[in-house]
Design a protein around this motif. Sequence first.
Motif, PDB file in Angstrom:
ATOM      1  N   ASN B  12       0.861  -1.187   0.000  1.00 34.26           N
ATOM      2  CA  ASN B  12       0.000   0.000   0.000  1.00 34.26           C
ATOM      3  C   ASN B  12       0.889   1.225   0.000  1.00 34.26           C
ATOM      4  O   ASN B  12       1.465   1.569   1.019  1.00 34.26           O
ATOM      5  N   SER B  13       1.029   1.860  -1.143  1.00 34.34           N
ATOM      6  CA  SER B  13       1.865   3.058  -1.129  1.00 34.34           C
ATOM      7  C   SER B  13       1.071   4.225  -1.692  1.00 34.34           C
ATOM      8  O   SER B  13       0.528   4.145  -2.794  1.00 34.34           O
ATOM      9  N   ASN B  14       0.992   5.293  -0.926  1.00 36.23           N
ATOM     10  CA  ASN B  14       0.270   6.502  -1.349  1.00 36.23           C
ATOM     11  C   ASN B  14      -1.100   6.187  -1.954  1.00 36.23           C
ATOM     12  O   ASN B  14      -1.433   6.621  -3.056  1.00 36.23           O
ATOM     13  N   PRO B  39      13.297 -11.311 -13.184  1.00 36.81           N
ATOM     14  CA  PRO B  39      13.610  -9.951 -13.640  1.00 36.81           C
ATOM     15  C   PRO B  39      13.587  -8.956 -12.484  1.00 36.81           C
ATOM     16  O   PRO B  39      13.066  -9.241 -11.415  1.00 36.81           O
ATOM     17  N   SER B  40      14.156  -7.807 -12.753  1.00 41.86           N
ATOM     18  CA  SER B  40      14.211  -6.762 -11.747  1.00 41.86           C
ATOM     19  C   SER B  40      12.790  -6.339 -11.361  1.00 41.86           C
ATOM     20  O   SER B  40      11.932  -6.185 -12.224  1.00 41.86           O
ATOM     21  N   GLY B  41      12.543  -6.204 -10.078  1.00 45.98           N
ATOM     22  CA  GLY B  41      11.240  -5.737  -9.620  1.00 45.98           C
ATOM     23  C   GLY B  41      10.164  -6.790  -9.620  1.00 45.98           C
ATOM     24  O   GLY B  41       8.986  -6.477  -9.491  1.00 45.98           O
ATOM     25  N   LYS B  44      11.375 -10.600  -5.824  1.00 46.74           N
ATOM     26  CA  LYS B  44      12.296 -11.538  -5.171  1.00 46.74           C
ATOM     27  C   LYS B  44      12.615 -11.066  -3.756  1.00 46.74           C
ATOM     28  O   LYS B  44      12.508 -11.835  -2.791  1.00 46.74           O
ATOM     29  N   SER B  45      12.979  -9.788  -3.638  1.00 43.04           N
ATOM     30  CA  SER B  45      13.290  -9.274  -2.301  1.00 43.04           C
ATOM     31  C   SER B  45      12.053  -9.321  -1.427  1.00 43.04           C
ATOM     32  O   SER B  45      12.134  -9.594  -0.227  1.00 43.04           O
ATOM     33  N   THR B  46      10.906  -9.058  -2.036  1.00 44.52           N
ATOM     34  CA  THR B  46       9.658  -9.115  -1.276  1.00 44.52           C
ATOM     35  C   THR B  46       9.460 -10.506  -0.685  1.00 44.52           C
ATOM     36  O   THR B  46       9.132 -10.641   0.495  1.00 44.52           O
ATOM     37  N   THR B 191      19.520 -14.302  -6.860  1.00 49.03           N
ATOM     38  CA  THR B 191      20.702 -13.860  -7.603  1.00 49.03           C
ATOM     39  C   THR B 191      20.299 -13.309  -8.961  1.00 49.03           C
ATOM     40  O   THR B 191      19.198 -13.583  -9.458  1.00 49.03           O
ATOM     41  N   HIS B 192      21.151 -12.506  -9.534  1.00 53.78           N
ATOM     42  CA  HIS B 192      20.943 -12.024 -10.893  1.00 53.78           C
ATOM     43  C   HIS B 192      21.844 -12.743 -11.872  1.00 53.78           C
ATOM     44  O   HIS B 192      21.827 -12.457 -13.060  1.00 53.78           O
ATOM     45  N   SER B 193      22.692 -13.614 -11.314  1.00 52.50           N
ATOM     46  CA  SER B 193      23.707 -14.237 -12.156  1.00 52.50           C
ATOM     47  C   SER B 193      23.369 -15.701 -12.403  1.00 52.50           C
ATOM     48  O   SER B 193      23.226 -16.502 -11.477  1.00 52.50           O
TER      49      SER B 193
HETATM   50  N1  LIG Z   1       7.774  -0.475   0.007  1.00 56.70           N
HETATM   51  C1  LIG Z   1       7.209  -0.622  -1.216  1.00 56.70           C
HETATM   52  N2  LIG Z   1       6.073   0.054  -1.513  1.00 56.70           N
HETATM   53  C2  LIG Z   1       5.502  -0.080  -2.716  1.00 56.70           C
HETATM   54  N3  LIG Z   1       5.972  -0.850  -3.696  1.00 56.70           N
HETATM   55  C3  LIG Z   1       7.107  -1.549  -3.473  1.00 56.70           C
HETATM   56  C4  LIG Z   1       7.789  -1.459  -2.215  1.00 56.70           C
HETATM   57  N4  LIG Z   1       8.882  -2.261  -2.287  1.00 56.70           N
HETATM   58  C5  LIG Z   1       8.880  -2.801  -3.520  1.00 56.70           C
HETATM   59  N5  LIG Z   1       7.824  -2.389  -4.232  1.00 56.70           N
HETATM   60  C6  LIG Z   1       7.458  -2.820  -5.592  1.00 56.70           C
HETATM   61  O1  LIG Z   1       7.210  -4.193  -5.550  1.00 56.70           O
HETATM   62  C7  LIG Z   1       7.781  -4.857  -6.653  1.00 56.70           C
HETATM   63  C8  LIG Z   1       8.744  -5.928  -6.209  1.00 56.70           C
HETATM   64  O2  LIG Z   1       9.865  -5.335  -5.559  1.00 56.70           O
HETATM   65  P1  LIG Z   1      11.115  -6.165  -5.055  1.00 56.70           P
HETATM   66  O3  LIG Z   1      12.051  -5.247  -4.401  1.00 56.70           O
HETATM   67  O4  LIG Z   1      10.636  -7.331  -4.277  1.00 56.70           O
HETATM   68  O5  LIG Z   1      11.718  -6.672  -6.438  1.00 56.70           O
HETATM   69  P2  LIG Z   1      13.049  -7.512  -6.711  1.00 56.70           P
HETATM   70  O6  LIG Z   1      12.641  -8.659  -7.473  1.00 56.70           O
HETATM   71  O7  LIG Z   1      13.811  -7.695  -5.472  1.00 56.70           O
HETATM   72  O8  LIG Z   1      13.818  -6.499  -7.681  1.00 56.70           O
HETATM   73  P3  LIG Z   1      15.398  -6.303  -7.853  1.00 56.70           P
HETATM   74  O9  LIG Z   1      15.842  -7.427  -8.693  1.00 56.70           O
HETATM   75  O10 LIG Z   1      15.517  -4.997  -8.573  1.00 56.70           O
HETATM   76  O11 LIG Z   1      16.009  -6.299  -6.488  1.00 56.70           O
HETATM   77  C9  LIG Z   1       8.412  -3.782  -7.512  1.00 56.70           C
HETATM   78  O12 LIG Z   1       7.530  -3.475  -8.548  1.00 56.70           O
HETATM   79  C10 LIG Z   1       8.592  -2.621  -6.571  1.00 56.70           C
HETATM   80  O13 LIG Z   1       8.445  -1.406  -7.290  1.00 56.70           O
END
Ligand SMILES: Nc1ncnc2c1ncn2[C@@H]1O[C@H](COP(=O)(O)OP(=O)(O)OP(=O)(O)O)[C@@H](O)[C@H]1O
Lengths: 251, 251, 293, 246, 246
Positions: B12-14, B39-41, B44-46, B191-193
Amino acid sequence: MLEINNLSVTYNSNKNKVKALGPVSMEIKEGEIYAIIGPSGCGKSTLLNVLSGIIQNYEGKVLLNNEVLNPKRHSIGFIPQNFGLFPWKTVEKNYMLSLDIKKKAIDRNIADRIDYVLDKLNIQSLKDRYPNELSGGQKQRVSIARSFIMNPDLLLMDEPFSALDALTREEAQELFIGLWNQYKITTLFVTHSIEEAIFMGKKIVIISHCPGTIVKTIDNPLFNTEDLREKEDYLKLSSYLRGIIKKGWTL
Amino acid sequence: MLEINNLSVTYNSNKNKVKALGPVSMEIKEGEIYAIIGPSGCGKSTLLNVLSGIIQNYEGKVLLNNEVLNPKRHSIGFIPQNFGLFPWKTVEKNYMLSLDIKKKAIDRNIADRIDYVLDKLNIQSLKDRYPNELSGGQKQRVSIARSFIMNPDLLLMDEPFSALDALTREEAQELFIGLWNQYKITTLFVTHSIEEAIFMGKKIVIISHCPGTIVKTIDNPLFNTEDLREKEDYLKLSSYLRGIIKKGWTL
Amino acid sequence: SPSNTGESTDKKTLNFGAMSSVDVIPMVIANEKGFYKEEGLDINLQIFKSAQDRDAAFQAGSLDGIIGDEVAICLYQNADFDVKILGNTDGDFMLVAGAQSGIKSMKDIKGKKVAISEKTVIENTLDVLLEKNSLTPEDVVKTVIPAMPTRLEMLRTNNVDAALLPEPFSTLAIKDGGILLGSAGSLSTFPSVTAFTQQAIDAKSDEIKAFYRAYDKAVDYINNTPVSEFEDIIIKAVGYPEDMKGQIVLPKLRKNTLPAESEIQAVIDWAKKKGIIQKDLNPKDMTYDINVK
Amino acid sequence: MKKAIKKISIFLQGFLMINILWYLLAYVVKLRVLPSPIEVYLNIGQYSENLYANVLASLYRVAAGIGISLILGVSIGLLMAYSRLWNKILNPFVYFSYPVPKTALLPIIMLLFGLGDVSKIMIIVLILVFQIIVSVRDAVLNIPSDTYGPIKSLGASIFQRFAHVTIPAILPELLTSIRLSIGTALSILFFAEGYGTQKGIGYFILDAWVRIDYKGMYLGIIVLSILGFMLFIAIDILEETLCKWK
Amino acid sequence: MKKAIKKISIFLQGFLMINILWYLLAYVVKLRVLPSPIEVYLNIGQYSENLYANVLASLYRVAAGIGISLILGVSIGLLMAYSRLWNKILNPFVYFSYPVPKTALLPIIMLLFGLGDVSKIMIIVLILVFQIIVSVRDAVLNIPSDTYGPIKSLGASIFQRFAHVTIPAILPELLTSIRLSIGTALSILFFAEGYGTQKGIGYFILDAWVRIDYKGMYLGIIVLSILGFMLFIAIDILEETLCKWK
Ligand SMILES: Nc1ncnc2c1ncn2[C@@H]1O[C@H](COP(=O)(O)OP(=O)(O)OP(=O)(O)O)[C@@H](O)[C@H]1O
Ligand SMILES: Nc1ncnc2c1ncn2[C@@H]1O[C@H](COP(=O)(O)OP(=O)(O)OP(=O)(O)O)[C@@H](O)[C@H]1O
Ligand SMILES: [Mg+2]
Ligand SMILES: [Mg+2]
């Protein structure tokens, strides 16, 4: 043509001198593209900083097109690792910076070139944004545009793609090589990736530990090969390079 | 064992909601090590943040050893991309943080383990330094030590080696795998590699564009192979993965 | 008397500074009614909000003369700053007890808190009043509050039992039920004076003479005119509260005159005893008769 | 200590330079308001014991004022950083109070807190507390949220997160803010020690001013500057001890 | 404009809250020094035209003071950042001058600049200029040296580097430092407008105080706060215009 003759650089920091590079001698013919790989801290960035005119305190001789290298006289493109865009300038002002500083009028020729480069890199639509509003790949493309628009005598890139993720990185490499094939600008770039060196370097220069000297210069027949990473030769060359790295950047 | 059941995450952002992940279901057996690429975004980190207990607002179910995942009850090691060391703590205080927070008394067993891990990672002599006084590789090793010392139920790593240069990176990967073989801690890393995924992942999970879902999970017979990059099979597997990436992370 | 009016030979501007208090009324009236102009004097009258600022400006050479008091002149002389008293003004300082302090007369003041400003004519007046009533300065608790509005407010709110105040603050205190215990005027001392630097006396003696002639004219005017006619002028320039309109009572003003030597000597002795000044001063050296007549 | 020693040497150089400039200016203007530094230092003997007690009195007020401001400012700042609701409630208040000239409120403070040390300390607090609140809140909000990642994943309690991350992370900003506070607190002594006291370096200067004792006044200013400088050094040493990692 | 509008709304909330608190406090303590806000606002009519001229006079002094401080501070700050020698020479001077209580130097300022607007502006300058110098110097030194890389490699002249990099890079810090300066400059009006003038909001407040006209005094304080706030907003708008990239 770029001639580097017995170049060495020593930093003076807090009273003790650190020899960071050299002596290095090499020659890069016009229209060549050289990859430089070497261990961390061996002086790769130092070398590029000398060639870009940022470091002016060096020993030895650097000639570009038979004149002592001088960024005021020569036209040198420089792409640092973080892309070197100014956050306070719009994308357009950023890529026009080179012409702005050199006070070049924009004639028919240059205008065509700008159109072509922007089109190729697909950044026409980003013109009015600020760098903070761009993704890493977009920033990289703007930075490449800046250098190609000015048609430099020499293009220097310091780990240009290392801040990008795998996918974006490959895209950017291909875009770059596409443009480079069009203009054949004399180029020297630093990389940490064997893959990148093989894909983008016509010659690959291996540098030793600090103070960096040239260990070997390798002709790379695989330069600009499609589907490079699936070729048998690629495996051989890369395992050869890896061997050098494993032996601590010595032969 | 880690069980992930229909996990999805929405930010939930803005006022507008961004679905960042899911639904994802997977199972990781005890003593396995999984690589995640995407892919980026794509989220994965989530995903790692959910598993590490940093994000508690998710849909679906996550069970670790048959209990709902909870960092207070479970013992979870987490290594973020920037190593996650606290600059205001000495190296020793940093790697002892896990025991400190969990209020574990240091018995014979743990003391032996600490000695072994520090010795393996060769960071005994760095004990009294602060993270700012370390190189990237050293920081990485301290971060690994922190997680291994606590003997976690689950180890999570978010692009653990991407901030290191090529050489240091390979060293760190080998050190890590050495330790991992000793303790067999259930591990999930991003990983990205492709190279890293093949070298370090017993299974490789490929995630789609945002919101990320699992495209494919691949068994990796090449896991932990010496001189991996020179093997014929490596080339095949990596070109297969590359193919998926080129098709935009789809099969 | 030889008036300089008409002689337009290089007239110098006279810079004069004062605090916003009652003593400055003649100067303000002289300015507003054009008495200075009539005397051919070009005056720059500066009204200050604090004594420190006035002193700083005086010392810095931005002022030729000021309204001050005998204690201040002692201090100037002590600091080798050659300032001479040229006249007296009719500013008064009153000791007022708070309505709820339980003080009815000077007898009750023993042990009470009295708000003053330190090392000034205010403290001097308090000490003199105490001694006149067979008390010593140690018999009261002196509380230092330099800002006069605050001193008044502390009295009103019973934070102190009595306060030494100049006009118009003393009148306001009395209006609130305060009891007048004594004043400098009641002892026939007039510690408030006009003073000029010796340098100004030497260089601008004609201007200073004109200044005092205008002063005397203003005194005549004020003594012979109902206050209501010039009330607005002084409310604006002096800092009288607006709500005192219609209630301002001015004392009978005297034309310019030098203070008595004995009075000055008493102040010198007091200051010496207090340790405020170290030099042996002589009242004769502290006054100067500009001889307007 | 290295940093402290370097600062002392810079301070001494500055002290020397100011004195030379001062000497020259005094020589040129030749006025009583500006005695030469030599005269001032020659007269130091007559004040010396007096000065000591004055410095102590001021130090007590400054220390108490800063101490209370810190306790209040840090608590409120943390409250505002951690709670959205409290931030919403208090932010407008802090925002509006920032530019209000607090020195104009002196009369009220004296009436509410009397003429003693309490009101002197309160005016220092009133001026300092808002900037400490703002800097603490901003410092806490500026901690990147992923800093907490590793400790959260260890299942740390709120209190542990606080002790291991929040406090050390804001410490440098907090010290900077104390450093600024010291400068401000010292210059407020001028107002605060103008009433109800016979002790304090602010009183000393004001008293000398009233007595037209410019030598004493400049001596007081010099002493105040040195006091300020010593407090700066104390903070530097504190910083080096607490923020070894910097 | 978005930022500005948000700030205006926060300010209005703060204004309301302060007034409510003030009202309650006035109701509880029932003192003449603390009239209720309602009384103050009811009396606004009798001051209105007067206030306008006073605000203008103060605005002129504040603007001139800040302007001169900026010109001096930015030049000296740049000089110190660019030249090691000048930094060595000026640093101790700046360092020592920082904690000196400038308000005590009033006699010297009057001596050197008289009683007019010049001395008022100079005292503002004296207090502001050091902090601007320090913040400009530090901002310039904090520009990572590799920021200049791309422009140096283009063979840019010193002047071009300056215009394309240095100035835009320090602009945000400069604006922050102006914002702080405004607060300080306004509170200095209390000293500066206590002499040699009959105009200015500082004079207005002091005059009301001496007349024991507390309603006028609080009105002045409120006006001063609003003036400060409007200057803040002006800086915000300037920032949004100049620092679009933020
Ligand atoms: N705190 C947040 N509030 C809103 N959206 C977020 C937040 N954190 C991440 N996102 C969105 O959620 C999606 C997943 O983000 P995440 O950081 O998990 O991606 P990722 O796979 O780790 O990317 P990267 O490879 O660049 O590290 C992205 O579209 C990002 O813009
Ligand atoms: N400004 C400086 N002052 C002193 N020493 C420096 C300076 N810059 C670099 N060095 C040192 O010079 C050596 C070469 O540095 P350089 O940045 O050129 O290495 P590099 O090959 O680019 O390393 P990396 O691969 O990490 O980017 C290193 O040992 C470094 O520590
Ligand atoms: Mg480098
Ligand atoms: Mg990520």
